[in-house]
Design a protein around this motif. Structure first.
Motif, PDB file in Angstrom:
ATOM      1  N   LEU A 178       0.830  -1.211   0.000  1.00 31.03           N
ATOM      2  CA  LEU A 178       0.000   0.000   0.000  1.00 31.03           C
ATOM      3  C   LEU A 178       0.861   1.256   0.000  1.00 31.03           C
ATOM      4  CD1 LEU A 178      -2.854  -0.931   2.520  1.00 31.03           C
ATOM      5  CD2 LEU A 178      -3.124  -0.432   0.085  1.00 31.03           C
ATOM      6  N   ALA A 179       1.963   1.220   0.750  1.00 25.73           N
ATOM      7  CA  ALA A 179       2.856   2.377   0.791  1.00 25.73           C
ATOM      8  C   ALA A 179       3.476   2.637  -0.574  1.00 25.73           C
ATOM      9  CB  ALA A 179       3.959   2.146   1.831  1.00 25.73           C
ATOM     10  N   VAL A 180       3.871   1.578  -1.263  1.00 27.72           N
ATOM     11  CA  VAL A 180       4.459   1.725  -2.599  1.00 27.72           C
ATOM     12  C   VAL A 180       3.437   2.303  -3.575  1.00 27.72           C
ATOM     13  CG1 VAL A 180       5.392   0.468  -4.579  1.00 27.72           C
ATOM     14  CG2 VAL A 180       6.174  -0.082  -2.273  1.00 27.72           C
ATOM     15  N   ILE A 181       2.216   1.767  -3.548  1.00 30.23           N
ATOM     16  CA  ILE A 181       1.185   2.237  -4.476  1.00 30.23           C
ATOM     17  C   ILE A 181       0.808   3.687  -4.169  1.00 30.23           C
ATOM     18  CG2 ILE A 181      -1.215   1.909  -5.209  1.00 30.23           C
ATOM     19  CD1 ILE A 181      -0.772  -1.110  -4.746  1.00 30.23           C
ATOM     20  N   ALA A 182       0.698   4.021  -2.876  1.00 30.74           N
ATOM     21  CA  ALA A 182       0.407   5.406  -2.501  1.00 30.74           C
ATOM     22  C   ALA A 182       1.523   6.333  -2.972  1.00 30.74           C
ATOM     23  CB  ALA A 182       0.231   5.520  -0.984  1.00 30.74           C
ATOM     24  N   LEU A 206      12.362  11.941 -17.841  1.00 32.53           N
ATOM     25  CA  LEU A 206      12.712  10.572 -17.461  1.00 32.53           C
ATOM     26  C   LEU A 206      14.220  10.349 -17.548  1.00 32.53           C
ATOM     27  CD1 LEU A 206      11.943   7.648 -16.757  1.00 32.53           C
ATOM     28  CD2 LEU A 206      11.585   7.249 -19.201  1.00 32.53           C
ATOM     29  N   VAL A 207      14.805  10.766 -18.653  1.00 28.61           N
ATOM     30  CA  VAL A 207      16.257  10.601 -18.827  1.00 28.61           C
ATOM     31  C   VAL A 207      17.018  11.373 -17.754  1.00 28.61           C
ATOM     32  CG1 VAL A 207      18.211  11.094 -20.349  1.00 28.61           C
ATOM     33  CG2 VAL A 207      16.091  10.173 -21.301  1.00 28.61           C
ATOM     34  N   MET A 208      16.561  12.596 -17.467  1.00 24.02           N
ATOM     35  CA  MET A 208      17.282  13.445 -16.527  1.00 24.02           C
ATOM     36  C   MET A 208      17.173  12.939 -15.096  1.00 24.02           C
ATOM     37  SD  MET A 208      16.455  17.203 -18.162  1.00 24.02           S
ATOM     38  CE  MET A 208      17.635  18.094 -17.171  1.00 24.02           C
ATOM     39  N   TYR A 209      15.972  12.529 -14.667  1.00 21.63           N
ATOM     40  CA  TYR A 209      15.861  12.121 -13.266  1.00 21.63           C
ATOM     41  C   TYR A 209      16.424  10.719 -13.036  1.00 21.63           C
ATOM     42  CZ  TYR A 209      11.204   9.736 -13.894  1.00 21.63           C
ATOM     43  OH  TYR A 209      10.157   8.932 -14.258  1.00 21.63           O
ATOM     44  N   LEU A 210      16.409   9.867 -14.049  1.00 19.92           N
ATOM     45  CA  LEU A 210      17.068   8.576 -13.891  1.00 19.92           C
ATOM     46  C   LEU A 210      18.583   8.754 -13.786  1.00 19.92           C
ATOM     47  CD1 LEU A 210      15.162   6.111 -16.263  1.00 19.92           C
ATOM     48  CD2 LEU A 210      15.198   6.124 -13.766  1.00 19.92           C
ATOM     49  N   THR A 211      19.124   9.660 -14.589  1.00 20.55           N
ATOM     50  CA  THR A 211      20.557   9.951 -14.516  1.00 20.55           C
ATOM     51  C   THR A 211      20.933  10.474 -13.131  1.00 20.55           C
ATOM     52  OG1 THR A 211      20.621  10.478 -16.872  1.00 20.55           O
ATOM     53  CG2 THR A 211      22.447  11.273 -15.526  1.00 20.55           C
ATOM     54  N   SER A 212      20.119  11.396 -12.612  1.00 20.92           N
ATOM     55  CA  SER A 212      20.377  11.947 -11.283  1.00 20.92           C
ATOM     56  C   SER A 212      20.237  10.878 -10.203  1.00 20.92           C
ATOM     57  CB  SER A 212      19.415  13.104 -11.007  1.00 20.92           C
ATOM     58  OG  SER A 212      19.590  13.606  -9.709  1.00 20.92           O
ATOM     59  N   ALA A 213      19.221  10.013 -10.345  1.00 19.70           N
ATOM     60  CA  ALA A 213      18.978   8.986  -9.332  1.00 19.70           C
ATOM     61  C   ALA A 213      20.144   8.026  -9.210  1.00 19.70           C
ATOM     62  CB  ALA A 213      17.700   8.217  -9.659  1.00 19.70           C
ATOM     63  N   MET A 214      20.815   7.752 -10.321  1.00 18.61           N
ATOM     64  CA  MET A 214      21.931   6.810 -10.290  1.00 18.61           C
ATOM     65  C   MET A 214      23.145   7.365  -9.532  1.00 18.61           C
ATOM     66  SD  MET A 214      20.479   4.355 -11.685  1.00 18.61           S
ATOM     67  CE  MET A 214      19.065   4.040 -12.747  1.00 18.61           C
ATOM     68  N   PHE A 261      14.501   6.573  -5.600  1.00 16.99           N
ATOM     69  CA  PHE A 261      15.374   6.121  -4.513  1.00 16.99           C
ATOM     70  C   PHE A 261      14.541   5.522  -3.375  1.00 16.99           C
ATOM     71  CE2 PHE A 261      17.855   6.737  -0.658  1.00 16.99           C
ATOM     72  CZ  PHE A 261      19.115   6.314  -1.042  1.00 16.99           C
ATOM     73  N   VAL A 262      13.479   6.224  -2.978  1.00 18.70           N
ATOM     74  CA  VAL A 262      12.639   5.761  -1.866  1.00 18.70           C
ATOM     75  C   VAL A 262      11.881   4.489  -2.248  1.00 18.70           C
ATOM     76  CG1 VAL A 262      10.596   6.328  -0.503  1.00 18.70           C
ATOM     77  CG2 VAL A 262      12.428   7.999  -0.763  1.00 18.70           C
ATOM     78  N   LEU A 263      11.344   4.447  -3.469  1.00 11.54           N
ATOM     79  CA  LEU A 263      10.653   3.239  -3.924  1.00 11.54           C
ATOM     80  C   LEU A 263      11.601   2.047  -3.954  1.00 11.54           C
ATOM     81  CD1 LEU A 263       8.526   4.855  -6.756  1.00 11.54           C
ATOM     82  CD2 LEU A 263       7.588   3.618  -4.791  1.00 11.54           C
ATOM     83  N   GLY A 264      12.866   2.324  -4.291  1.00  2.30           N
ATOM     84  CA  GLY A 264      13.855   1.267  -4.256  1.00  2.30           C
ATOM     85  C   GLY A 264      14.050   0.727  -2.849  1.00  2.30           C
ATOM     86  N   ILE A 265      14.102   1.631  -1.853  1.00  3.95           N
ATOM     87  CA  ILE A 265      14.228   1.205  -0.456  1.00  3.95           C
ATOM     88  C   ILE A 265      13.025   0.356  -0.043  1.00  3.95           C
ATOM     89  CG2 ILE A 265      14.262   2.016   1.940  1.00  3.95           C
ATOM     90  CD1 ILE A 265      15.795   4.470   0.984  1.00  3.95           C
ATOM     91  N   MET A 266      11.834   0.826  -0.413  1.00  2.00           N
ATOM     92  CA  MET A 266      10.606   0.146  -0.006  1.00  2.00           C
ATOM     93  C   MET A 266      10.486  -1.258  -0.598  1.00  2.00           C
ATOM     94  SD  MET A 266       7.720   3.130  -0.353  1.00  2.00           S
ATOM     95  CE  MET A 266       7.600   4.499   0.790  1.00  2.00           C
ATOM     96  N   THR A 267      11.064  -1.464  -1.777  1.00  2.00           N
ATOM     97  CA  THR A 267      10.873  -2.737  -2.471  1.00  2.00           C
ATOM     98  C   THR A 267      12.126  -3.611  -2.489  1.00  2.00           C
ATOM     99  OG1 THR A 267      11.302  -1.583  -4.576  1.00  2.00           O
ATOM    100  CG2 THR A 267       9.000  -1.896  -3.925  1.00  2.00           C
ATOM    101  N   LYS A 310      15.647   0.998  -9.219  1.00  2.00           N
ATOM    102  CA  LYS A 310      15.367   2.425  -9.424  1.00  2.00           C
ATOM    103  C   LYS A 310      14.945   2.696 -10.864  1.00  2.00           C
ATOM    104  CE  LYS A 310      19.325   3.826  -7.545  1.00  2.00           C
ATOM    105  NZ  LYS A 310      20.391   4.721  -7.019  1.00  2.00           N
ATOM    106  N   PHE A 311      15.560   2.005 -11.802  1.00  2.55           N
ATOM    107  CA  PHE A 311      15.192   2.181 -13.213  1.00  2.55           C
ATOM    108  C   PHE A 311      13.743   1.759 -13.460  1.00  2.55           C
ATOM    109  CE2 PHE A 311      14.710   0.404 -17.484  1.00  2.55           C
ATOM    110  CZ  PHE A 311      15.086   1.490 -18.267  1.00  2.55           C
ATOM    111  N   ILE A 312      13.352   0.595 -12.926  1.00  2.00           N
ATOM    112  CA  ILE A 312      11.982   0.103 -13.119  1.00  2.00           C
ATOM    113  C   ILE A 312      10.968   1.101 -12.575  1.00  2.00           C
ATOM    114  CG2 ILE A 312      10.318  -1.662 -12.394  1.00  2.00           C
ATOM    115  CD1 ILE A 312      12.200  -2.604 -14.568  1.00  2.00           C
ATOM    116  N   TRP A 313      11.213   1.590 -11.351  1.00  2.00           N
ATOM    117  CA  TRP A 313      10.252   2.519 -10.749  1.00  2.00           C
ATOM    118  C   TRP A 313      10.255   3.866 -11.467  1.00  2.00           C
ATOM    119  CZ3 TRP A 313       6.500   0.443  -8.683  1.00  2.00           C
ATOM    120  CH2 TRP A 313       6.623  -0.660  -7.831  1.00  2.00           C
ATOM    121  N   GLY A 314      11.396   4.303 -11.939  1.00  2.00           N
ATOM    122  CA  GLY A 314      11.444   5.555 -12.685  1.00  2.00           C
ATOM    123  C   GLY A 314      10.617   5.505 -13.948  1.00  2.00           C
ATOM    124  N   VAL A 315      10.716   4.394 -14.675  1.00  2.00           N
ATOM    125  CA  VAL A 315       9.947   4.231 -15.915  1.00  2.00           C
ATOM    126  C   VAL A 315       8.456   4.125 -15.621  1.00  2.00           C
ATOM    127  CG1 VAL A 315       9.524   2.686 -17.866  1.00  2.00           C
ATOM    128  CG2 VAL A 315      11.870   3.205 -17.186  1.00  2.00           C
TER     129      VAL A 315
END
Length: 505
Positions: free
Chosen positions: A192-196, A237-245, A424-430, A442-447
């Motif tokens: 539920l936290a991930v979906i929210a 998408l390209v910019m925030y995925l690059t930053s997230a990495m 980043f946070v979704l990665g922690i949660m999952t 992080k890539f999966i959640w970003g897309v």
């Protein structure tokens, strides 16, 4: 502490499949998604509006009482730990993650919307409408909103750094259900936290995409349509995925400082160039109205008249921030190690809302001044297209092109910061609470986050974005209440405080 590999993590796969099916539904049958979105939106706000109002007021009082109590001295970490980030950087991260692009989107749009169509039967575009518009804008972006983020951040920070437990929403239930067992319940809470989180972030991402498109239309006369919105989304998408990495200490930290610095520059410049005395007067009056009407606005509903204004605005806002809270709370907890509960609560609950009030007073106040005293019709234009509110205000002022460009840049950086923080946070949660999730997750959640924002925009626009937040927020409100109970139970067991209490007695 390393989490489970993604292929072994039930939370990752169940939540990602649910989100993917939602995206697929919107892609295959956008009309069906839009129609169902409208029905769910109407039912949820009608049946549970009262619940949102009571819950958010409770969170506000809970945070304030906890901060001023003796428990406020407890640190999020060991007794000797100290803050990891300087105050300006910390506030910049809070500001970027908590407001995202929402404040830039609504800073002019909300007060002008209330000015055009005020509540309580007030005549639109009148002096009284202007006063009420400021009061409610301050209220919606004030401490009620941030109390929700404070509860989640405080609970996660306490258990992560004080108790050395996993950075998961379900971990905060431990004082009530124990540290082991009840796996189905824990997984349900985390899903539920991930979906929210992903629907809340997608809502703000969608607002930002629409506003960027509106700004490009106003400034460069580019088309305002689905194709442009897809192009903007792809670039983001390209910019925030690059930053997230690059992680928190590089991309996110640098962008947060840039966001706060650029936002402060725009506020100061507009305060000087705009109607300065009018802005300061209206802000002072608005703060006074906000304080004097605090309880009335907190509980205002219209059961006797059947109006929908509160449901469309206040209830939507509270549902939106509750949906947004797992992400913001997790991120705030991640950057707040070493701060006391008192410092955390007042830093999170007071400083960002104050910055929001100043922003709205400057930008919304300038637009109100132009309409009331100079005969412009910004409110009418906003009523036609809410995404252009900030830019049509700039058109009435000197250096409009420069300020429009800087604002588009600010929206981009806000979106990038919010989205890369969310991945980043979704990665922690999952990944079972791994504080350094892998790039694949992080890539999966970003897309998926970008995909759900696009589907919601194309299928049903703002209505779809609103509904996604409301659906996810309802069960998570219950989770927040349980978090408060867990916090109360765990801080009362702090050994140092119990020892001091016995000495006093």
């Amino acid at each position: 502490m390393r989490g489970k590999a993604p292929h072994k993590n039930v939370v990752f796969w169940v939540s990602s499949i649910i989100v993917f099916l939602f995206v697929l539904w919107g892609a295959i049958s956008p009309k069906s998604l839009g129609d169902n979105a409208g029905s769910v939106f109407d039912f949820t706000t009608y049946a549970f509006g009262w619940f949102y109002l009571i819950a958010v007021f409770f969170f506000t009082i809970f945070c304030l009482v906890l901060a001023i109590s003796r428990y406020g001295k407890i640190r999020l970490g060991g007794d000797e730990s100290r803050p990891e980030y300087p105050f300006f950087t910390w506030i910049g991260m809070l500001f970027s993650a908590g407001f995202g692009v929402g404040l830039v989107f609504w800073g002019v749009a909300e007060p002008m919307s209330h000015f055009f169509e005020p509540p309580m039967g007030i005549e639109g575009q009148s002096e009284q409408a202007a006063r009420v518009s400021m009061r409610y804008s301050f209220f919606h972006w004030g401490i009620h909103q941030w109390s929700v983020f404070t509860v989640v951040g405080l609970a996660l920070g306490f258990f992560q750094y004080r108790r050395q437990e996993k950075g998961l929403i379900s971990t905060t239930f431990n004082p009530l259900i124990g540290k082991t067992g009840k796996t189905p319940l824990r997984r349900t809470v985390d899903i539920l936290a991930v979906i929210a989180t992903i629907t809340g972030v997608a809502t703000s991402l969608g607002f930002g995409i629409l506003q960027i498109n509106g700004g490009l239309k106003t400034v460069f006369d580019l088309p305002n349509n689905a194709v442009m919105q897809l192009i903007i989304t792809a670039i983001l998408l390209v910019m925030y995925l690059t930053s997230a990495m690059t992680g928190i200490d590089k991309g996110i930290k640098w962008l947060s400082n840039l966001n706060l610095g650029l936002a402060l520059f725009l506020m100061v410049a507009m305060l000087i160039m705009g109607p300065t005395v009018f802005i300061l007067n209206s802000m002072t009056l608005g703060i006074g109205d906000y304080i004097s009407k605090f309880f009335e606005m907190s509980f205002r509903l219209t059961p006797y008249t059947g109006g929908t204004w509160v449901r469309d605005w206040t209830v939507f806002y509270w549902a939106w921030v509750i949906a947004w809270s797992p992400f913001v709370g997790s991120f705030v907890a991640r950057v707040s190690r070493g701060r006391t509960i008192r410092e955390f609560v007042f830093g999170v609950l007071i400083v960002p809302p104050f910055l929001a009030i100043v922003w709205i007073a400057i930008f919304g106040g300038t637009a109100l001044h132009l309409d009331l005293l100079q005969g412009t019709d910004i409110a009418g234009l906003v009523n036609q297209d809410v995404t252009t509110a900030l830019f049509v205000t700039y058109e009435q002022l000197p250096f409009s092109f420069l300020f429009s460009l800087l604002s588009i840049l600010l929206i981009f950086t806000f979106l990038i910061t919010s989205a890369d923080s969310a991945t980043f946070v979704l990665g922690i949660m999952t990944t079972d609470g791994d504080l350094n999730p892998g790039r694949f997750v992080k890539f999966i959640w970003g897309v998926l986050m970008a995909a759900i924002a696009v589907v919601l925009i194309i299928s049903s626009g703002l209505q779809g974005l609103q509904t996604a937040s409301l659906i996810a927020a309802l069960p998570f409100t219950v989770i927040l209440i349980i978090m408060c109970l867990s916090i109360i139970k765990v801080v009362r067991k702090e050994p140092n405080l119990r020892h001091k209490k016995r000495n006093i007695q």
